[in-house]
Design a protein around this motif. Structure first.
Motif, PDB file in Angstrom:
ATOM      1  N   SER A   1       0.850  -1.191   0.000  1.00 24.74           N
ATOM      2  CA  SER A   1       0.000   0.000   0.000  1.00 24.74           C
ATOM      3  C   SER A   1       0.884   1.238   0.000  1.00 24.74           C
ATOM      4  N   SER A   2       0.380   2.304  -0.562  1.00 29.38           N
ATOM      5  CA  SER A   2       1.174   3.513  -0.726  1.00 29.38           C
ATOM      6  C   SER A   2       1.054   4.393   0.509  1.00 29.38           C
ATOM      7  N   TRP A   3       2.025   4.300   1.354  1.00 34.29           N
ATOM      8  CA  TRP A   3       2.123   5.171   2.520  1.00 34.29           C
ATOM      9  C   TRP A   3       3.276   6.141   2.321  1.00 34.29           C
ATOM     10  N   PRO A   4       3.182   7.322   2.879  1.00 32.51           N
ATOM     11  CA  PRO A   4       4.326   8.241   2.806  1.00 32.51           C
ATOM     12  C   PRO A   4       5.469   7.737   3.673  1.00 32.51           C
ATOM     13  N   LEU A   5       6.671   7.965   3.225  1.00 33.26           N
ATOM     14  CA  LEU A   5       7.832   7.451   3.946  1.00 33.26           C
ATOM     15  C   LEU A   5       7.954   8.012   5.350  1.00 33.26           C
ATOM     16  N   TRP A   6       7.586   9.270   5.535  1.00 38.18           N
ATOM     17  CA  TRP A   6       7.732   9.857   6.867  1.00 38.18           C
ATOM     18  C   TRP A   6       6.919   9.084   7.895  1.00 38.18           C
ATOM     19  N   LEU A   7       5.727   8.615   7.498  1.00 35.08           N
ATOM     20  CA  LEU A   7       4.861   7.897   8.427  1.00 35.08           C
ATOM     21  C   LEU A   7       5.368   6.482   8.653  1.00 35.08           C
ATOM     22  N   ILE A   8       5.841   5.822   7.585  1.00 33.72           N
ATOM     23  CA  ILE A   8       6.390   4.471   7.716  1.00 33.72           C
ATOM     24  C   ILE A   8       7.570   4.464   8.686  1.00 33.72           C
ATOM     25  N   GLU A   9       8.519   5.341   8.424  1.00 38.08           N
ATOM     26  CA  GLU A   9       9.722   5.350   9.238  1.00 38.08           C
ATOM     27  C   GLU A   9       9.524   6.070  10.563  1.00 38.08           C
ATOM     28  N   GLY A  10       8.659   7.067  10.571  1.00 40.03           N
ATOM     29  CA  GLY A  10       8.383   7.752  11.830  1.00 40.03           C
ATOM     30  C   GLY A  10       7.758   6.830  12.854  1.00 40.03           C
ATOM     31  N   LEU A  11       6.818   5.977  12.416  1.00 34.68           N
ATOM     32  CA  LEU A  11       6.206   5.010  13.326  1.00 34.68           C
ATOM     33  C   LEU A  11       7.239   4.000  13.828  1.00 34.68           C
ATOM     34  N   ALA A  12       8.103   3.534  12.928  1.00 39.09           N
ATOM     35  CA  ALA A  12       9.120   2.564  13.331  1.00 39.09           C
ATOM     36  C   ALA A  12      10.085   3.183  14.341  1.00 39.09           C
ATOM     37  N   GLU A  13      10.491   4.413  14.096  1.00 37.77           N
ATOM     38  CA  GLU A  13      11.368   5.087  15.048  1.00 37.77           C
ATOM     39  C   GLU A  13      10.659   5.370  16.364  1.00 37.77           C
ATOM     40  N   TYR A  14       9.391   5.731  16.293  1.00 37.52           N
ATOM     41  CA  TYR A  14       8.594   6.005  17.487  1.00 37.52           C
ATOM     42  C   TYR A  14       8.498   4.781  18.395  1.00 37.52           C
ATOM     43  N   CYS A  15       8.455   3.600  17.764  1.00 33.30           N
ATOM     44  CA  CYS A  15       8.295   2.352  18.517  1.00 33.30           C
ATOM     45  C   CYS A  15       9.613   1.729  18.939  1.00 33.30           C
ATOM     46  N   ALA A  16      10.732   2.316  18.566  1.00 29.21           N
ATOM     47  CA  ALA A  16      12.006   1.616  18.730  1.00 29.21           C
ATOM     48  C   ALA A  16      13.039   2.388  19.534  1.00 29.21           C
ATOM     49  N   THR A  17      12.629   3.324  20.339  1.00 31.16           N
ATOM     50  CA  THR A  17      13.602   4.095  21.109  1.00 31.16           C
ATOM     51  C   THR A  17      14.294   3.227  22.147  1.00 31.16           C
ATOM     52  N   PRO A  18      15.613   3.255  22.184  1.00 30.82           N
ATOM     53  CA  PRO A  18      16.343   2.533  23.224  1.00 30.82           C
ATOM     54  C   PRO A  18      16.708   3.466  24.375  1.00 30.82           C
ATOM     55  N   LYS A  19      17.249   2.914  25.425  1.00 34.27           N
ATOM     56  CA  LYS A  19      17.758   3.709  26.541  1.00 34.27           C
ATOM     57  C   LYS A  19      18.860   2.953  27.253  1.00 34.27           C
TER      58      LYS A  19
END
Length: 592
Positions: free
Chosen positions: A371-389
């Motif tokens: 499906s055609s999603w904008p890249l900012w949303l694809i990668e933004g969601l992945a980054e949002y879910c993957a923060t380390p500490k």
């Protein structure tokens, strides 16, 4: 317009502070902070390739990127999730991804057919249906990993902590009324496939193992479509392309591995916990989700060489989610495990969480594959879910969903303040969007992303998820309804964005930046002095910069490198203060 979130409403989760070091950890707390910062400098993305060559001193026994007691050029991260304390070492698995070890700047201070039943074609470009069957080719394009360093994080909000150990609610099973057709799979076996999408006269189908292919004809059937089970997929894969691998099976995952069982087990634990966190949170927020229809497959190669022999990918790609096969690929060992075991133990949670997020969202009904999603949303969601500490004892782990990402915050500071990244040398590379162009105008229409664009994507996602929650969730619901293979242009994406969030994009810029400034930050990243040289057309190009953002550093090196020039050389050295970094860079530049 969306409502403001109260403390009980954030789309965030904390994974807690449970820590299990996968290797012995020694040294001061500065060690993981500085070392992990270099993980972001080593971003591996499809839109971003470093054309600079490896720069390593053949005489040196250790990298010369920085003093040996502070930083190495390769990093691994360990991760534990508090949902399953009985598992012990719940370590996320991520292969090494880093900048090639630099060497000193020369003379400068160190600073197939079967009628009538169709066959399926599986590959990156679907063919036009014709009378001949087409042999199945290699799998399609990968979604590369995007690692970001795990560093010291701000304390999770109370609301985030409340969500740390989700109890997964039962999810609906996927239903489909799509027509079925008989095809022959790669082994020549007749199977029932399901029509997945259509683009003109091209038809895409789903096979029982979850792969996507294009048939060379249509033979309809009333037989039911039955998804493969984990044992069925295990037996087939181990008898064919992954012969010799071992397997681990969990509720949702089939892990095929060549290396150690402990590494594969910890990987499966991490992925299952990520699945639970994501599905629970989205279900709670009334975003339609369902159980994954197909087993989620992760392939773990023993080492980097085997990983690259399986499929040709760019040198800087070390892990990826493959959309057509629906699998994650990574490797366990690299030569850097022996040369820098402490650092190698650090770089694990971020990339696996990022790639795991891609795979999960593609399988639970949120983001249909193709499906055609904008890249900012694809990668933004992945980054949002993957923060380390970094945890209390200095060992990095997964922070959870929606937590602050300090490297991205550092990038945003530099992008917001052009003077924050000091560049020495005329004709320095462009590091940010055009003046006057809003974040949304620039980012929503992008068809590829630079390293700093990942920070922008994270920042925009973070703001919308926390401060424009209702509108953001409506956007995700709308995007989840886009059929596979339906074309959307960049302008279509921008119009969709404006319809949800309004036309005043300058006002949104201000709101995003204000949101980021209010995030409690700890100034844990060092200041990087970067020196660069390259012979271009008989002239020596020399540049230097100072920045606290690893993404800015990587983009500086990439943009500074001319494809018409000779071998480029660079060094990246961390300093405790900005003043010392500026002094080091200026002395090198002035000493030319």
């Amino acid at each position: 317009m969306g409502s403001q979130l109260t403390d009980q409403e954030p789309i965030v989760e904390s994974a807690g502070d449970t820590l299990v070091p996968s290797r012995s950890h020694r040294g001061s707390r500065l060690w993981p902070l500085v070392a992990l910062a270099f993980t972001t400098i080593s971003l591996a993305t499809s839109a971003f390739r470093v054309v600079a060559s490896s720069i390593g001193s053949p005489e040196a026994s250790t990298p010369v990127i920085a003093p040996a007691d502070l930083v190495r050029t390769d990093v691994r991260e360990s991760l534990t999730i508090d949902d399953d304390p009985t598992e012990g070492a719940a370590t996320a698995v991520e292969p090494d991804i880093d900048v090639p070890p630099p060497r000193p700047v020369p003379s400068r201070p160190n600073p197939t057919p079967v009628p009538p039943m169709p066959t399926v074609f599986r590959g990156p470009t679907p063919p036009r249906p014709g009378p001949s069957a087409i042999t199945i080719t290699d799998r399609g394009p990968a979604t590369p990993s995007i690692p970001v360093p795990a560093i010291k994080q701000a304390k999770p909000s109370p609301a985030a902590t409340k969500l740390a150990a989700p109890v997964a609610a039962p999810l609906a099973k996927p239903k489909s009324l799509a027509k079925r057709i008989m095809v022959r799979d790669v082994s020549g076996k007749a199977v029932v496939s399901r029509i997945y999408g259509q683009d003109g006269d091209r038809v895409a189908v789903l096979l029982p193992d979850g792969t996507i292919g294009w048939p060379d004809g249509l033979t309809y059937t009333d037989k039911p479509f039955v998804a493969a089970t984990i044992p069925e997929m295990r037996d087939r894969l181990l008898a064919t392309e992954f012969a010799g691998f071992q397997s681990i099976e969990t509720k949702h995952y089939l892990i095929l591995y060549q290396g150690s069982k402990s590494f594969a087990t910890s990987s499966s634990t991490m992925l299952e916990n990520l699945y639970a966190h994501l599905t629970t949170l989205l279900n709670k927020r009334n975003v339609p989700v369902h159980e994954a229809e197909f087993p989620l497959v992760a392939i773990i190669f023993h080492n980097e060489d085997d990983f690259r022999k399986h499929k040709r990918v760019a040198a800087d790609v070390a892990a990826y989610y493959e959309i057509l096969s629906n699998r994650i690929f990574l490797y366990e060992n690299s030569k850097r495990d022996r040369t820098a075991p402490e650092v190698s133990a650090l770089q694990k949670p971020q990339t696996v969480a990022h790639e795991g997020t891609h795979q999960i969202l593609h399988n639970i009904g949120v983001q249909p594959r193709l499906s055609s999603w904008p890249l900012w949303l694809i990668e933004g969601l992945a980054e949002y879910c993957a923060t380390p500490k970094v945890g209390k004892n200095g060992v990095p782990n997964w922070a959870g969903l929606g937590q602050p990402n300090l490297p991205h915050l550092a990038t945003m500071r530099d992008l917001d303040d052009p003077l924050a990244s000091k560049v020495f040398g005329a004709g320095g590379p462009k590091l940010s969007r055009d003046p006057g162009q809003t974040i949304a105008e620039y980012l929503v229409t992008r068809t590829d992303l630079s390293p700093t664009d990942y920070a922008l994507s994270w920042a925009l996602t973070h703001y919308l998820a926390l401060k424009r929650t209702d509108d953001f969730l409506d956007l995700i619901r709308e995007m989840s309804e886009i059929p596979p293979l339906e074309k959307r242009s960049p302008d279509d994406h921008l119009q969709t964005f404006k319809a949800r969030f309004g036309d005043n994009l300058k006002q949104m810029d201000t709101a995003v930046l204000n949101h980021l400034r209010k995030i409690k930050q700890i100034d844990a990243l060092p200041y990087f002095a970067v020196v660069f040289e390259q012979q271009v057309g008989g002239r020596l190009t020399r540049r230097a910069m100072v920045s606290q953002s690893p993404s800015m550093v990587r983009q500086f090196i990439d943009n500074s490198t001319s494809p018409r020039g000779g071998e480029p050389h660079w060094q990246v050295l961390p300093h405790p203060t900005r003043a010392r970094a500026v002094l080091a860079a200026s002395q090198w530049f002035g000493g030319g």
